[in-house]
Enzyme design. Sequence first.
Site: not given
Lengths: 315, 200
Positions: B92-94
């Site tokens: 995930i890119c968060l």
Amino acid sequence: MGFDVTRFEGEVDEELVCPICSGVLEDPLQAPTCEHAFCRACIIEWISRQPTCPIDRQTITSAQLRPVPRILRNLLSRLCIVCDNASYGCSAMIKLDSLATHLAECEHNPKRPVPCEQGCGLIIPMDELKDHNCVREMRSVIHTQQQKMADFQKELAECRFTITELKREVHLVKEFMRAMRVSNPAMRSLADEMERDEVIQWSNSLTRARVTRWGGMISTPDDLLQAMIKRSLRDSGCPLNIVDDLMENCHERSWPPGLNSLETRQNNRRQYENYVCKRIPGKQAVVVLACENPHINEDMMAEPGLVMIFAHGVE
Amino acid sequence: MANNIAAQRIQREFKEVIKSDEVAKCAIRVELVNDNYTELKGEIAGPPDTPYEGGNFVLEIKVPETYPFNPPKVRFITKIWHPNISSVTGAICLDILRDQWAAAMTLRTVLLSLQALMAAAEPDDPQDAVVAKQYKDDQEMFRLTAKHWTAKYAGGPGGNPDFEMKIRRLTDMGVEEDQARVALSSYNWDLERATEQLFS
Ligand SMILES: [Zn+2]
Ligand SMILES: [Zn+2]
Ligand SMILES: [Zn+2]
């Protein structure tokens, strides 16, 4: 890190819980503007990673952290908590601000130091008492002591070696200076000063003597007696350059006018008490050094000092 | 383990999630994977009015020893078609799971943030460049693809006979199903180009 909320009586207000560790605030600090409060350890740890408030991400530094208001501290101190040693049988319910005092003396503390009563008397944590073996413990004590002693011995040997080396060097330097003093006036005065220092150091190493019977003074010691005293002087560390001069002054023929006859001695006997005398170790004899007796009249003193030998009466 | 901040925090957060309103509305869930609170399984319901609606997305949540001073490591176990989530690894890119993490955030806030991310992708900060490109170039194609993935992997509603047919064409040629789906999704369901890519 804060105190586990389950250790408290009843519900703990959310205000008193650290948002980082989720325990009840321990030694709390608050952020400067948003006033969010955290345990000291928790917020310091967080700021070391990221200089922001963990709740609203406002920039803060550890220098800006402030103590929390008194009201908050009072609320915290009034909370009741179970003792850390509850699982070891302590049923105490303590106000948070007295927890530290209680822990210091809680008798259920498994680590409380107690003396062994089976004989060795060592102070050990209570929970280690059941597996404690006096002989084994003492052996380990002896072992460490031996280790220490061996270390000391090694150190001592090293020190001795260094001292011998230094002595040898000092001796060489002295020899060198003696050779130089003949040609160089500055060196001469330096060497003279060193010699004076040597005399003072030596005399400081001797003990003060008290003559109780001045009448016991031997004014004409024979050669054998003189040789014995001379050896004692040498053994006591007397600087070699004054040994002969001192020994010369142990006979009435070399004594100053105030001492050189029975009659003058009789006249000046009251002044004997003013002499600063040093014991020549192991002998009924004292040395009276000129440098230590500047207060004595010239006709009662000689350079570099006098040696007085007694039949008895030296303490 | 009792004197460990990470374990103390996770125990508390676990309870917090369990009694939260979102759980009551079946929007999020957590389950323990082991007894020492170092790994959990999360679940997020696909947000309404998105291609993920009706799907249930499973997450792997690993709690580092330094939690909460460092964020939990989270990834999607359920395959998902989303610009900020890798269609291959589930990574995930968060920002809050990286440099914008704050120690006061909890499992609940992380799960809700992920749910928000599913509802509002950020194609300019992509994890999966192919998905992000499709998202920007052809919103409708993206929506259909994401919905198809939701139906296939997350138990979402509605099949897509056209897509299914194309996948079958490829599997008939010996291609593995997941691989066929990725290839077709990546080429906007253009069978020819997907085939070309698979056999080149
Ligand atoms: Zn804390
Ligand atoms: Zn704050
Ligand atoms: Zn106690």
